[in-house]
Design an enzyme around this catalytic site. Structure first.
Site: not given
Length: 660
Positions: A298, A301-304, A321, A414
């Site tokens: 889907l 991102g920076a972390g996964g 996630k 955010d």
């Protein structure tokens, strides 16, 4: 009624506990027989520290039977998979990897107070968080003995021992802590429900006794409801049944209280009216990797990465996630922060958290799947979002913000189009709590600089302290962007002037120099990378910043910092991590120029083609001074929100689904 008893407790070498009790009056006999017939009191107090207290404080149970104190540990279905929600209370700490999998190091239940544990509710994923976390209730939980006790004077004396019992059970690998004494209070009434979950820590089958005891003692706790809806709460087998949760909502609506989570004296009760919109899912299900079928990716991102997964057991889709452990330290901290926040959050306009587990070297977080994606995804297909739909979205997001601000004292930090997700029903929900922060009370201020910079309020960009009102700016900027289809700054929108004289002067200059503006725009389009900045003052620091002419469009400053800003990331000065600056930097405008524009220039306003209510809403959100912005609760009373809060978005969502 208080009764003095002297109880002698003997523990045999075989591990069996024989309780001899003296004769008590008939009333206490009946109470004890109804509530303690399964002898859970002996099973709960299986440690030496409780033996002395039992001699003085134990409730008399006249029985000659031996009770087996053997503790049975449930068998793990997958030795390499461990649920994060059973590893302990979510306190300050970081990830710790050991032979047991992913644990939370830091404050454990043994070192935390009862009040701290109350805030986090139960830690077992099989306990429905929606039933335990009503937005209109104040919960009070206590890990007491595994039986219902009518003699409440003994509970205080055994409180410390009960806590030790719980810790011993957890240390022995037991996944489901016992839970009793849930107290739900409203401004007009206060009721206590003493419930005990299934006690499988011994060989006795106490399940039927547990339900019978609760049903016989909770008949007076129906909140003036015509039917005994709350008794369904005690039915453990039907814990994931939709009807039980609907009954809980009916229980709330039948109460005569008018609880306003935002402020006293307000007539709005939006948090209660939306309770039926909770997603219904069976929390008894195990979200294990072997039970999930990965469909597609889907987003990344920076972390996964976030994947669409199909849960074969329940036949439902979830957003999974996946975060690998080979990540930066700041990303690891964000993971823990998001898990802690999601675990204590349950509200219709917050993306639901199902479970989290560690396996195969990665952390998996199971979340509610929002079919239409984020507002950013929607704008890629439709360019803009109609005003009535934005009014309905604003109504829903504002309710989520009221819940976060007033109920949890939490700043999301955010709010932006990519963090507001929409499902097929047109429900907008807030997502991604990786940089959220909690304040002690509503008057507290935060000073860290985390989040997407381009959606930050002017006070945050300037390095000043901020509070919940900073989210109103971010929401206004988000709604404005969705209305016009592009980031408001640098989009040639009209700007709101604070002083009428300055407004007249600027209008005259625009009329006198239209040719110069066209020439400047052409130069910016032809040479977007050659814009030179001199003596740009940001956050009251004198930094000479200029854009270098290279293919990567990197901005180098003269402070001997060798950081490359590719218009995607900027250094997080709070914890040394990376903060996403967003993809909304207008073409031809440098990143630092944009920040300076947000701080110093006048705010953009909606064109006159939109309704006056909509324009007023944006104007109130985008106030430079935080004190001049209304709260999320106050904005729920705005004419723009009231105008579209009942708007039917099904036709709009149907058109979007056809475009997918």
């Amino acid at each position: 009624m208080n009764t003095n008893t002297n109880t002698n407790t003997n523990i045999s070498s075989s591990g069996n506990n024989i309780i001899n009790t003296p004769t008590t009056n008939n009333n206490n006999k009946n109470n004890n027989n109804n509530n303690n017939n399964n002898n859970n009191s002996n099973n709960s107090n299986n440690n030496s520290s409780n033996n002395n207290n039992n001699n003085n404080n134990a409730v008399g149970v006249k029985t000659g039977k031996k009770v087996n104190l053997k503790v049975e540990t449930p068998v793990q279905n997958n030795e390499n998979s461990y649920s994060l929600t059973t590893s302990g209370t979510f306190k300050e700490g970081d990830l710790l990897i050991n032979k047991k999998g992913l644990l939370i190091k830091g404050e454990s239940p043994k070192n935390s107070s009862v009040n701290d544990r109350n805030k986090n509710k139960s830690l077992h994923s099989n306990l429905n968080p929606q039933l335990l976390a009503s937005p209109t209730s104040s919960e009070s939980m206590d890990f007491n003995q595994g039986f219902y006790n009518n003699n409440n004077n003994n509970n205080n004396n055994n409180n410390n021992n009960n806590l030790n019992n719980f810790n011993n059970l957890m240390n022995n690998g037991i996944d489901s802590p016992q839970l009793s004494g849930i107290s739900i209070s409203t401004p007009t009434s206060s009721h206590s429900f003493n419930n005990t979950f299934t006690n499988y820590y011994n060989n006795n089958n106490n399940y039927n006794n547990y339900n019978n005891n609760n049903n016989s003692n909770n008949n007076n706790n129906n909140y003036n409801n015509s039917n005994n809806n709350f008794n369904n709460f005690n039915n453990y087998n039907n814990y994931g049944n939709n009807n039980n949760f609907n009954n809980f909502n009916a229980l709330q609506s039948s109460s005569n209280s008018s609880f306003d989570i935002s402020s006293s004296g307000s007539s709005n009760n939006y948090l209660n009216n939306s309770a039926n919109n909770h997603p219904h899912y069976d929390t008894n299900l195990s979200y294990d990797l072997k039970d999930l079928k990965i469909i597609r990716v889907l987003g990344r991102g920076a972390g996964g990465v976030v994947k669409l997964a199909y849960h074969e057991t329940s036949g439902t889709y979830i957003a999974l996630k996946v975060i690998t452990l080979d990540i930066q330290e700041n990303i690891r901290k964000q993971i823990i922060l998001e898990l802690k926040t999601l675990h204590k959050t349950s509200y219709p306009y917050i993306v639901s958290f199902y479970d989290a587990f560690y396996t195969e070297g990665s952390i998996f977080i199971a979340l509610e799947f929002m079919e239409l994606g984020s507002l950013s995804d929607i704008m890629k297909k439709t360019s803009t979002i109609p005003e009535p739909v934005l009014g309905k979205i604003a109504f829903q997001v504002l309710q989520g913000l009221v819940y976060l601000h007033r109920k949890l004292h939490l700043i999301h930090r955010d709010i932006k189009p990519s963090n507001i997700l929409v499902n097929n029903k047109g429900e907008a929900k807030i997502a991604d709590f990786g940089v959220s922060g909690q304040l002690q009370h509503t008057l507290s201020k935060a000073v860290t600089w985390v989040g997407t910079v381009t959606y930050m309020s002017p006070e945050r960009i300037s390095g000043r302290s901020y509070s919940f009102d900073s989210e109103i700016w971010s929401l206004g900027l988000t709604i404005l962007e969705c209305a016009i289809g592009k980031f408001p700054y640098g989009s040639n929108l009209p700007h709101q002037q604070q002083q009428p004289l300055q407004q007249q002067q600027q209008q005259q200059q625009q009329q006198q120099q239209p040719l110069q503006q066209q020439q400047q725009q052409q130069q910016q389009q032809q040479q977007p990378l050659q814009l030179q900045l001199q003596n740009l003052d940001i956050n009251n620091s004198n930094n000479n910043i200029r854009n270098s002419n290279n293919n990567n469009n990197n901005n180098n400053n003269n402070n001997n910092n060798n950081n490359n800003n590719n218009n995607n990331n900027v250094l997080d000065i709070s914890n040394g991590g990376l903060v996403d600056s967003g993809s909304s930097v207008p073409e031809g405008m440098g990143f630092w120029v944009l920040l300076d524009c947000i701080v110093k220039e006048e705010v953009p306003i909606l064109p006159s083609t939109f309704s006056k209510e909509f324009r007023s809403f944006i104007s109130e959100c985008l106030q430079k001074e935080p004190t001049e912005r209304p709260t999320a609760s106050n904005l729920l009373n705005h004419e723009f929100v009231k105008k579209y809060q009942n708007f039917n978005v099904e036709k709009w969502t149907a058109n979007l689904k056809q475009q997918q």
